[in-house]
Write an enzyme that holds these catalytic residues in place. Structure first.
Site, PDB file in Angstrom:
ATOM      1  N   TYR A   1     -39.746 -70.855   5.472  1.00 52.87           N
ATOM      2  CA  TYR A   1     -39.407 -69.644   4.713  1.00 52.87           C
ATOM      3  C   TYR A   1     -40.494 -69.328   3.689  1.00 52.87           C
ATOM      4  O   TYR A   1     -40.864 -68.164   3.495  1.00 52.87           O
ATOM      5  CB  TYR A   1     -38.044 -69.820   4.014  1.00 52.87           C
ATOM      6  CG  TYR A   1     -36.889 -69.315   4.845  1.00 52.87           C
ATOM      7  CD1 TYR A   1     -36.528 -69.954   6.027  1.00 52.87           C
ATOM      8  CD2 TYR A   1     -36.164 -68.191   4.460  1.00 52.87           C
ATOM      9  CE1 TYR A   1     -35.480 -69.487   6.799  1.00 52.87           C
ATOM     10  CE2 TYR A   1     -35.111 -67.721   5.230  1.00 52.87           C
ATOM     11  CZ  TYR A   1     -34.780 -68.369   6.396  1.00 52.87           C
ATOM     12  OH  TYR A   1     -33.745 -67.900   7.159  1.00 52.87           O
TER      13      TYR A   1
ATOM     14  N   GLU B 125     -13.892 -75.907   8.981  1.00 48.81           N
ATOM     15  CA  GLU B 125     -15.066 -76.532   9.609  1.00 48.81           C
ATOM     16  C   GLU B 125     -15.254 -77.968   9.138  1.00 48.81           C
ATOM     17  O   GLU B 125     -15.523 -78.868   9.949  1.00 48.81           O
ATOM     18  CB  GLU B 125     -16.317 -75.688   9.320  1.00 48.81           C
ATOM     19  CG  GLU B 125     -16.223 -74.331  10.008  1.00 48.81           C
ATOM     20  CD  GLU B 125     -17.435 -73.430   9.816  1.00 48.81           C
ATOM     21  OE1 GLU B 125     -17.603 -72.497  10.609  1.00 48.81           O
ATOM     22  OE2 GLU B 125     -18.210 -73.651   8.865  1.00 48.81           O
TER      23      GLU B 125
ATOM     24  N   CYS C  41     -27.475 -70.332   3.229  1.00 57.61           N
ATOM     25  CA  CYS C  41     -27.396 -70.557   4.674  1.00 57.61           C
ATOM     26  C   CYS C  41     -28.312 -71.699   5.103  1.00 57.61           C
ATOM     27  O   CYS C  41     -27.891 -72.621   5.800  1.00 57.61           O
ATOM     28  CB  CYS C  41     -27.760 -69.270   5.415  1.00 57.61           C
ATOM     29  SG  CYS C  41     -27.860 -69.511   7.189  1.00 57.61           S
TER      30      CYS C  41
ATOM     31  N   GLY D  36      -8.085 -72.937   3.086  1.00 59.27           N
ATOM     32  CA  GLY D  36      -7.748 -72.796   4.509  1.00 59.27           C
ATOM     33  C   GLY D  36      -8.614 -71.751   5.170  1.00 59.27           C
ATOM     34  O   GLY D  36      -8.187 -71.071   6.098  1.00 59.27           O
TER      35      GLY D  36
ATOM     36  N   LYS E  83     -24.602 -77.403   7.979  1.00 58.11           N
ATOM     37  CA  LYS E  83     -23.218 -77.510   8.496  1.00 58.11           C
ATOM     38  C   LYS E  83     -23.211 -77.579  10.014  1.00 58.11           C
ATOM     39  O   LYS E  83     -22.536 -78.426  10.608  1.00 58.11           O
ATOM     40  CB  LYS E  83     -22.410 -76.320   7.968  1.00 58.11           C
ATOM     41  CG  LYS E  83     -20.958 -76.233   8.375  1.00 58.11           C
ATOM     42  CD  LYS E  83     -20.669 -75.622   9.721  1.00 58.11           C
ATOM     43  CE  LYS E  83     -21.312 -74.326  10.046  1.00 58.11           C
ATOM     44  NZ  LYS E  83     -20.767 -73.162   9.363  1.00 58.11           N
TER      45      LYS E  83
ATOM     46  N   ARG F 201      -2.945 -73.157  -0.169  1.00 54.92           N
ATOM     47  CA  ARG F 201      -1.996 -72.609  -1.169  1.00 54.92           C
ATOM     48  C   ARG F 201      -0.948 -71.689  -0.543  1.00 54.92           C
ATOM     49  O   ARG F 201       0.134 -71.521  -1.068  1.00 54.92           O
ATOM     50  CB  ARG F 201      -2.749 -71.841  -2.245  1.00 54.92           C
ATOM     51  CG  ARG F 201      -3.427 -70.577  -1.738  1.00 54.92           C
ATOM     52  CD  ARG F 201      -4.021 -69.760  -2.849  1.00 54.92           C
ATOM     53  NE  ARG F 201      -4.762 -68.622  -2.299  1.00 54.92           N
ATOM     54  CZ  ARG F 201      -5.409 -67.747  -3.032  1.00 54.92           C
ATOM     55  NH1 ARG F 201      -5.419 -67.864  -4.332  1.00 54.92           N
ATOM     56  NH2 ARG F 201      -6.052 -66.752  -2.467  1.00 54.92           N
TER      57      ARG F 201
HETATM   58  P1  NDP Z   1     -12.681 -68.177   2.751  1.00 59.64           P
HETATM   59  O1  NDP Z   1     -12.725 -66.882   2.071  1.00 59.64           O
HETATM   60  O2  NDP Z   1     -12.962 -68.281   4.189  1.00 59.64           O
HETATM   61  O3  NDP Z   1     -11.273 -68.846   2.516  1.00 59.64           O
HETATM   62  C1  NDP Z   1     -10.829 -69.177   1.227  1.00 59.64           C
HETATM   63  C2  NDP Z   1      -9.589 -70.016   1.400  1.00 59.64           C
HETATM   64  O4  NDP Z   1      -9.256 -70.619   0.151  1.00 59.64           O
HETATM   65  C3  NDP Z   1      -8.400 -69.205   1.861  1.00 59.64           C
HETATM   66  O5  NDP Z   1      -7.675 -69.988   2.758  1.00 59.64           O
HETATM   67  C4  NDP Z   1      -7.650 -68.953   0.556  1.00 59.64           C
HETATM   68  O6  NDP Z   1      -6.276 -68.877   0.731  1.00 59.64           O
HETATM   69  C5  NDP Z   1      -7.954 -70.197  -0.238  1.00 59.64           C
HETATM   70  N1  NDP Z   1      -8.024 -69.941  -1.686  1.00 59.64           N
HETATM   71  C6  NDP Z   1      -8.606 -68.897  -2.292  1.00 59.64           C
HETATM   72  N2  NDP Z   1      -8.523 -69.015  -3.620  1.00 59.64           N
HETATM   73  C7  NDP Z   1      -7.869 -70.169  -3.865  1.00 59.64           C
HETATM   74  C8  NDP Z   1      -7.475 -70.844  -5.035  1.00 59.64           C
HETATM   75  N3  NDP Z   1      -7.730 -70.353  -6.245  1.00 59.64           N
HETATM   76  N4  NDP Z   1      -6.832 -72.016  -4.895  1.00 59.64           N
HETATM   77  C9  NDP Z   1      -6.570 -72.533  -3.689  1.00 59.64           C
HETATM   78  N5  NDP Z   1      -6.913 -71.933  -2.531  1.00 59.64           N
HETATM   79  C10 NDP Z   1      -7.558 -70.765  -2.624  1.00 59.64           C
HETATM   80  O7  NDP Z   1     -13.644 -69.117   1.879  1.00 59.64           O
HETATM   81  P2  NDP Z   1     -14.588 -70.330   2.217  1.00 59.64           P
HETATM   82  O8  NDP Z   1     -14.848 -70.960   0.907  1.00 59.64           O
HETATM   83  O9  NDP Z   1     -14.047 -71.148   3.323  1.00 59.64           O
HETATM   84  O10 NDP Z   1     -15.897 -69.601   2.725  1.00 59.64           O
HETATM   85  C11 NDP Z   1     -16.532 -68.622   1.903  1.00 59.64           C
HETATM   86  C12 NDP Z   1     -17.199 -67.579   2.749  1.00 59.64           C
HETATM   87  O11 NDP Z   1     -18.337 -68.153   3.356  1.00 59.64           O
HETATM   88  C13 NDP Z   1     -16.338 -67.070   3.880  1.00 59.64           C
HETATM   89  O12 NDP Z   1     -15.621 -65.934   3.492  1.00 59.64           O
HETATM   90  C14 NDP Z   1     -17.315 -66.774   4.975  1.00 59.64           C
HETATM   91  O13 NDP Z   1     -17.611 -65.415   4.930  1.00 59.64           O
HETATM   92  C15 NDP Z   1     -18.527 -67.620   4.642  1.00 59.64           C
HETATM   93  N6  NDP Z   1     -18.645 -68.714   5.623  1.00 59.64           N
HETATM   94  C16 NDP Z   1     -18.843 -68.402   6.926  1.00 59.64           C
HETATM   95  C17 NDP Z   1     -18.952 -69.387   7.876  1.00 59.64           C
HETATM   96  C18 NDP Z   1     -19.162 -69.015   9.299  1.00 59.64           C
HETATM   97  O14 NDP Z   1     -19.592 -67.892   9.566  1.00 59.64           O
HETATM   98  N7  NDP Z   1     -18.866 -69.899  10.266  1.00 59.64           N
HETATM   99  C19 NDP Z   1     -18.842 -70.802   7.522  1.00 59.64           C
HETATM  100  C20 NDP Z   1     -18.603 -71.016   6.125  1.00 59.64           C
HETATM  101  C21 NDP Z   1     -18.511 -70.005   5.223  1.00 59.64           C
HETATM  102  P3  NDP Z   1      -5.503 -67.519   1.068  1.00 59.64           P
HETATM  103  O15 NDP Z   1      -5.645 -67.325   2.544  1.00 59.64           O
HETATM  104  O16 NDP Z   1      -4.119 -67.821   0.633  1.00 59.64           O
HETATM  105  O17 NDP Z   1      -6.166 -66.450   0.270  1.00 59.64           O
END
Ligand code: NDP
Length: 447
Positions: free
Chosen positions: A99, A181, A43, A175, A51, A198
């Site tokens: 921290y 973001e 974070c 996505g 971010k 995907r």
């Molecule tokens: P997310 O879990 O938000 O989304 C992952 C995305 O990647 C989904 O759209 C998923 O598609 C796609 N995906 C998953 N696996 C694959 C793959 N093997 N190949 C291609 N696409 C894939 O992940 P992020 O990485 O964006 O963020 C991680 C976590 O960090 C989040 O879950 C969130 O909790 C936290 N975070 C929170 C923020 C906030 O509070 N503002 C900001 C950034 C991160 P599908 O929908 O088809 O599964």
């Protein structure tokens, strides 16, 4: 002589680990913490904090454009990526120091080394053997890597804060939060952005109409979206050019590819298997509602457990655990009704049940929406509408969900989340007097 070196040893000095260690120490426990990278974790060092600074920094592009309609003549404006990057990295350094100071002022012994588990009470910390009565695993998560040929040519959110220069064309795989973001950040900064997902939708889990509104606005702003497009391969053509081929046979060129495809638990090489610590199919550590693993004295909090991957949740889990183990004040974290936000342009914020979830789980549902253009956008002649939605259980009149997209939505949602968590009724919301003129007043004016 004490049986162990520490009463409590925490692996990972991120949000959850730091909170848990300092609370435990405050309760009188002898506490150690190990961190192999930088104190502050995802974070602070390479996530939410830098971010958000990029989100703020990039949004000036719109504000400066809109300023003309408010009478400001801003000639010769230009953007310096290195300036923003260096300033935000300096702020990250400042926070890391804060921290570290927190740990030392709370008498938590910091070991700047990698820690692994040897047995239920023994750790290897940078080659040194350390014993502890209770152990907390708070190692967080790491960015997932594309597993297609050439997938390693993609950078991740870890790298994006250190770019030497802004790309001209970026392709973002995924996505979810991070994809959405960074699509917004890059787009505001004038980069050509294509989001390649995907499956058939972005921001799964968020209210459909709110996500559709974001898609609409983002498309008008020039962000391109490709759906149902898993990656087949990535090839480097020359220093500034990547060729990305999807499984549909579509080819995309970019000078930067960002993989934002989820964050698997950071567990590799920790020693979980040898101890028989149970993991979920995706590698995350299985815990009970008190954050206890199947080994009685070993606990885990935060992203490494993949319950809700959000910093404030990790912090609460770590705090609850320390109070329970060392403070004689047992409590657990309610993982329901957690508010969240996506810092897109404009941002999204949400709490509780979506309209779809409510319709699937409750008998009857009343939905109230307000679809409006913020005052600033009207004068700026910016064709960007906000959408607020309240989801109400018709049997009880209670507010069970709230969803919004629009300027400052996360700031507004924090207050509304209290109403949803407290189970206030729509009538109680209606009885509240508006603050005029604001966007937030829409919340109490929906009929
Ligand atoms: P997310 O879990 O938000 O989304 C992952 C995305 O990647 C989904 O759209 C998923 O598609 C796609 N995906 C998953 N696996 C694959 C793959 N093997 N190949 C291609 N696409 C894939 O992940 P992020 O990485 O964006 O963020 C991680 C976590 O960090 C989040 O879950 C969130 O909790 C936290 N975070 C929170 C923020 C906030 O509070 N503002 C900001 C950034 C991160 P599908 O929908 O088809 O599964």
């Amino acid at each position: 002589m004490a049986k162990y070196d520490y009463d409590y040893f925490v692996i990972g000095a991120g949000s959850g680990g730091v909170r848990s260690s300092r609370i435990a120490s405050g309760h009188g426990a002898k506490v150690g913490i190990a961190e192999e990278h930088r104190v502050g974790g995802t974070c602070v060092i390479r996530g939410c904090v830098p971010k958000k600074l990029l989100v703020i920094g990039s949004h000036f592009a719109e504000d400066l454009e809109d300023a003309a309609r408010f009478g400001w003549n801003i000639e010769g404006k230009s953007f310096d990526w290195n300036c923003l990057r260096d300033n935000l990295l300096a702020d990250v350094d400042r926070l890391e120091e804060a921290y570290k100071n927190t740990l030392s002022s709370h008498d938590v012994a910091l070991h700047e080394a990698r820690a692994t588990l040897e047995d239920a009470h023994t750790l290897n910390v940078g080659g040194r053997t350390i014993t502890a009565d209770k152990i907390l695993i708070a190692t967080g998560s790491r960015p997932g890597q594309l597993d297609c040929p050439g997938g390693d040519l993609a950078i991740t959110s870890n790298d994006v804060f250190h770019l030497d220069r802004l790309p001209e064309r970026v392709v973002i795989a995924g996505g979810g939060y991070i994809a959405t973001e960074f699509a917004g950040i890059f787009n505001e900064l004038g980069v050509d952005v294509t989001v390649v997902q995907r499956s058939d939708r972005i921001l799964r889990g968020y209210d459909h109409s709110v996500v559709e509104r974001l898609m609409h606005i983002s498309t008008i702003k020039g962000i391109q979206f490709k759906y149902n497009s898993p990656f087949a391969k990535v090839e480097r053509q020359d220093d500034d050019n990547l060729l990305i081929t999807t499984e549909n046979g579509e080819e995309l060129e970019a000078d930067l590819l960002l993989a934002a495809i989820g964050r698997p638990a950071n567990v590799d090489g920790l020693g979980l298997e040898a101890l028989g610590i149970e993991q979920k199919r995706n590698g995350a550590i299985k815990v009970d509602e008190g954050s206890r693993t199947n080994i009685d004295n070993i606990f885990a909090v935060g992203d490494v457990t993949d319950r809700v991957q959000l910093t404030p949740v990790a912090i609460r889990e770590g705090h609850a655990l320390a109070d329970t183990l060392f403070g004689g004040k047992p409590w657990t974290v309610d993982h329901g009704c957690v508010p969240s936000a996506v810092f897109s342009h404009p941002p999204i914020a949400s709490v509780g049940l979506t309209e779809g979830e409510a319709r699937n789980t409750l008998g009857g549902v009343d939905v109230y929406t307000s679809d409006f253009r913020a005052m600033k956008n009207v004068l700026a002649d910016r064709n960007e509408r906000a959408l607020y939605k309240l989801v109400v259980d018709s049997a009880t009149g209670r507010l069970v969900g709230a969803h919004m997209i629009g300027p400052d939505a996360p700031e507004i949602m924090q207050g509304l989340a209290i109403a949803v968590k407290a189970g206030l009724t729509k009538q109680q919301i209606d009885e509240t007097v508006a603050i005029h003129p604001t966007m937030a007043e829409e919340i109490v004016l929906m009929r």
